[in-house]
Design a protein around this motif. Structure first.
Motif, mmCIF file in Angstrom:
data_model
loop_
_atom_site.group_PDB
_atom_site.id
_atom_site.type_symbol
_atom_site.label_atom_id
_atom_site.label_comp_id
_atom_site.label_asym_id
_atom_site.label_seq_id
_atom_site.Cartn_x
_atom_site.Cartn_y
_atom_site.Cartn_z
ATOM 1 N N UNK A 75 28.217 48.926 54.478
ATOM 2 C CA UNK A 75 29.461 48.315 54.013
ATOM 3 C C UNK A 75 29.409 48.123 52.506
ATOM 4 N N UNK A 76 30.457 48.571 51.843
ATOM 5 C CA UNK A 76 30.615 48.396 50.408
ATOM 6 C C UNK A 76 31.579 47.232 50.171
ATOM 7 N N UNK A 77 31.226 46.344 49.260
ATOM 8 C CA UNK A 77 32.061 45.182 48.940
ATOM 9 C C UNK A 77 32.425 45.219 47.459
ATOM 10 N N UNK A 78 33.661 44.792 47.169
ATOM 11 C CA UNK A 78 34.080 44.787 45.776
ATOM 12 C C UNK A 78 35.108 43.692 45.528
ATOM 13 N N UNK A 79 35.172 43.212 44.294
ATOM 14 C CA UNK A 79 36.219 42.306 43.852
ATOM 15 C C UNK A 79 36.508 42.571 42.389
ATOM 16 N N UNK A 80 37.789 42.462 42.019
ATOM 17 C CA UNK A 80 38.215 42.653 40.646
ATOM 18 C C UNK A 80 38.965 41.421 40.170
ATOM 19 N N UNK A 81 38.673 40.996 38.961
ATOM 20 C CA UNK A 81 39.395 39.916 38.317
ATOM 21 C C UNK A 81 40.602 40.512 37.592
ATOM 22 N N UNK A 82 41.813 40.133 38.005
ATOM 23 C CA UNK A 82 43.022 40.684 37.402
ATOM 24 C C UNK A 82 43.400 39.974 36.110
ATOM 25 N N UNK A 83 42.598 38.994 35.697
ATOM 26 C CA UNK A 83 42.658 38.495 34.329
ATOM 27 C C UNK A 83 43.845 37.633 33.966
ATOM 28 N N UNK A 106 31.789 37.146 39.889
ATOM 29 C CA UNK A 106 30.372 36.937 39.662
ATOM 30 C C UNK A 106 30.208 35.717 38.765
ATOM 31 N N UNK A 107 29.866 34.572 39.340
ATOM 32 C CA UNK A 107 29.801 33.341 38.562
ATOM 33 C C UNK A 107 28.610 33.335 37.601
ATOM 34 N N UNK A 108 27.695 34.286 37.760
ATOM 35 C CA UNK A 108 26.577 34.395 36.825
ATOM 36 C C UNK A 108 26.946 35.194 35.579
ATOM 37 N N UNK A 109 28.067 35.898 35.638
ATOM 38 C CA UNK A 109 28.534 36.696 34.496
ATOM 39 C C UNK A 109 30.060 36.792 34.586
ATOM 40 N N UNK A 110 30.740 35.747 34.120
ATOM 41 C CA UNK A 110 32.197 35.692 34.243
ATOM 42 C C UNK A 110 32.902 36.720 33.362
ATOM 43 N N UNK A 111 32.200 37.273 32.402
ATOM 44 C CA UNK A 111 32.818 38.311 31.579
ATOM 45 C C UNK A 111 32.854 39.663 32.294
ATOM 46 N N UNK A 112 32.103 39.789 33.365
ATOM 47 C CA UNK A 112 32.144 41.004 34.186
ATOM 48 C C UNK A 112 33.302 40.864 35.163
ATOM 49 N N UNK A 113 34.331 41.656 35.015
ATOM 50 C CA UNK A 113 35.547 41.500 35.802
ATOM 51 C C UNK A 113 35.506 42.260 37.126
ATOM 52 N N UNK A 114 34.364 42.802 37.493
ATOM 53 C CA UNK A 114 34.297 43.504 38.774
ATOM 54 C C UNK A 114 32.894 43.385 39.371
ATOM 55 N N UNK A 115 32.864 43.339 40.678
ATOM 56 C CA UNK A 115 31.609 43.382 41.434
ATOM 57 C C UNK A 115 31.699 44.564 42.389
ATOM 58 N N UNK A 116 30.622 45.279 42.500
ATOM 59 C CA UNK A 116 30.519 46.371 43.468
ATOM 60 C C UNK A 116 29.120 46.313 44.055
ATOM 61 N N UNK A 117 29.007 46.054 45.360
ATOM 62 C CA UNK A 117 27.694 45.837 45.952
ATOM 63 C C UNK A 117 27.623 46.487 47.331
ATOM 64 N N UNK A 118 26.519 47.179 47.586
ATOM 65 C CA UNK A 118 26.235 47.709 48.918
ATOM 66 C C UNK A 118 25.671 46.555 49.734
ATOM 67 N N UNK A 119 26.557 45.789 50.353
ATOM 68 C CA UNK A 119 26.174 44.550 51.002
ATOM 69 C C UNK A 119 25.543 44.707 52.359
ATOM 70 N N UNK A 120 25.870 45.788 53.067
ATOM 71 C CA UNK A 120 25.287 46.048 54.375
ATOM 72 C C UNK A 120 24.730 47.473 54.410
ATOM 73 N N UNK A 121 23.547 47.600 54.942
ATOM 74 C CA UNK A 121 22.915 48.903 55.141
ATOM 75 C C UNK A 121 21.833 48.688 56.189
ATOM 76 N N UNK A 122 22.082 49.081 57.422
ATOM 77 C CA UNK A 122 21.209 48.665 58.513
ATOM 78 C C UNK A 122 21.115 49.730 59.610
ATOM 79 N N UNK A 123 20.105 49.541 60.439
ATOM 80 C CA UNK A 123 19.971 50.259 61.705
ATOM 81 C C UNK A 123 19.818 49.195 62.788
#
Length: 450
Positions: A75-83, A106-123
């Protein structure tokens, strides 16, 4: 890079929407997902800064069955800050930024307006009684869970095993060595994940310092037993062992008094393990030797899953209820969205819930509404040993609405309204009000599931 990701997501979505039958026929696996847009507004008291934010994004899931019971997934997860507002600009009086809106990104880097993470990868493998999953995954329990109240849930890496006797006993165990806390954009080691949320104060009143990899912990172990003791009595037991930090034992009995009335109890007992995370007290996460939380809930249920309940929780003196906020919501009886009891001792909480389902417009619109009214008595904000986050006494009112349309089954809007009132004599310090009490919040979420 972001444009490439967007193109990939659109291609996958189009492939899902227009070629589903063909994909299933060729056994390529199954694509599913959700597109979510989230608007949040926090109105703070008087001249304290107000915040609002608009995010859009979602997740795309892929699952493939190779033979009976065996599955791989991702599963790929993403969020964009529309500013619509610059969340890096702090309130002038407190020099703090938004507590809530930043959680959409991303509260650790609020200047980054997008997150893209491979949140699930399983068998995984499952048969009639056994289930095992290895890799990155979702997980749900009273204290460790996805806490899916923003854009991307908390996600976990490790192994999860469950056994169902097909009779009266269910057992599950999990071991995690990495996790991606909600409102961050990456997986962290267990110890490093602590401190990705606000860390507040130590028992001596100085700022906590267990963040920045100062917590020494390599793994989290979870065990659970659900036992049906009799027709009317069920028992739920959980244990959370955070290596070198703490152990939390949770017990929840449920007794069915009549067809419509049930009574539930809960007990959470926590103990410090070794040095609580660090040999230096100033850097340690779990500083109390132990803590205890007790709860009682009575609920009346009737037609179409409607219910009315009254819940009470008591955290005993002598030790704070402390569990990493990064790892999930605290599903204790008096939990209300947008606030927690974690971080305090010697407190009382009383919450009433009214959960109702109804239909409108010739039954074309189904609505679930959850109304909650809570009163929370906290220890003094001037006592850091009993009130880690300096949270005043407060009264909270929530209205949570979920909508389902008969003709647009994939569209699932949500509205959450929150009002928190400060109670008693609160010192005249803006830090005790900002994003805490005497505030209103609006959440509007538009989910499209496919």
């Amino acid at each position: 890079m972001l444009q490439k990701i967007t193109v990939i997501l659109l291609i996958f979505l189009s492939f899902q929407l227009f070629s589903q039958e063909e994909k299933e026929a060729k056994n390529y696996g199954k694509l599913s997902g959700q597109w979510r847009s989230f608007y949040m507004l926090t109105d703070n008291t008087e001249d304290l800064k107000d915040y609002n934010a608009l995010a859009t994004g979602g997740h795309l899931n892929y699952k493939k069955n190779f033979f009976k019971g065996f599955e791989i997934g991702a599963a790929l997860y993403t969020t964009w800050n529309l500013g619509i507002q610059d969340l890096t600009v702090p309130d002038l009086q407190t020099q703090k930024t938004s507590r809530y809106e930043e959680g959409l990104f991303d509260r650790l880097d609020l200047e980054d307006h997008s997150i893209f993470i491979l949140g699930e990868l399983y068998a995984s493998y499952q048969n009639d009684q056994h289930f095992i999953k290895l890799g990155r995954m979702k997980f749900n329990s009273p204290l460790v869970n996805g806490q899916d109240g923003r854009m991307i849930p908390s996600l976990f890496q490790g192994v999860h095993y469950a056994f169902d006797s097909n009779r009266n006993t269910k057992i599950q165990m999990a071991a995690f060595n990495f996790m991606a806390p909600r409102s961050t954009g990456e997986f962290f080691k267990i110890g490093r994940s602590l401190g990705t949320y606000p860390i507040a104060r130590n028992n001596d009143g100085e700022g906590s310092q267990y963040d920045n990899n100062n917590t020494d912990s390599d793994f989290l172990l979870i065990a659970n037993i659900d036992q049906e003791i009799s027709k009317n009595l069920k028992l739920e037991v959980w244990n959370y062992f955070i290596e070198n930090v703490s152990n939390s034992f949770y017990l929840k009995p449920t007794y069915q008094v009549t067809d419509h009335i049930d009574i539930q109890g809960e007990w959470l007992h926590q103990t410090k393990i070794n040095n609580g995370g660090n040999k230096l007290d100033s850097l340690s996460y779990f500083q109390d030797n132990s803590s205890d939380l007790l709860g009682l809930k009575i609920q009346y249920n009737w037609f179409k899953k409607n219910s009315l309940s009254l819940a009470y929780n008591r955290i005993l003196p002598g030790g704070k209820f402390l569990f990493p906020r990064e790892w999930g919501r605290e599903f204790i009886f008096t939990f209300q969205k947008r606030e927690r009891s974690e971080g305090v001792s010697d407190n009382h909480a009383l919450v009433a819930y009214y959960d109702q389902h109804f239909k409108l417009f010739n039954e074309n619109l189904a609505v679930r509404s959850i109304f909650s009214l809570g009163k929370h008595w906290n220890p003094s904000v001037l006592d850091p040993a009993s009130n880690k986050y300096a949270m005043p006494d407060y009264t909270q009112v929530n209205i949570d609405l979920f909508f389902s349309f008969k003709n647009w089954k994939n569209l699932k809007p949500e509205i959450l309204l929150v009002q928190k009132f400060g109670n008693g004599d609160i010192p005249d310090n803006p830090n005790l009000f900002f994003n805490k009490v005497d505030m209103f919040q609006l959440n509007f979420v538009l989910n499209y599931n496919f």
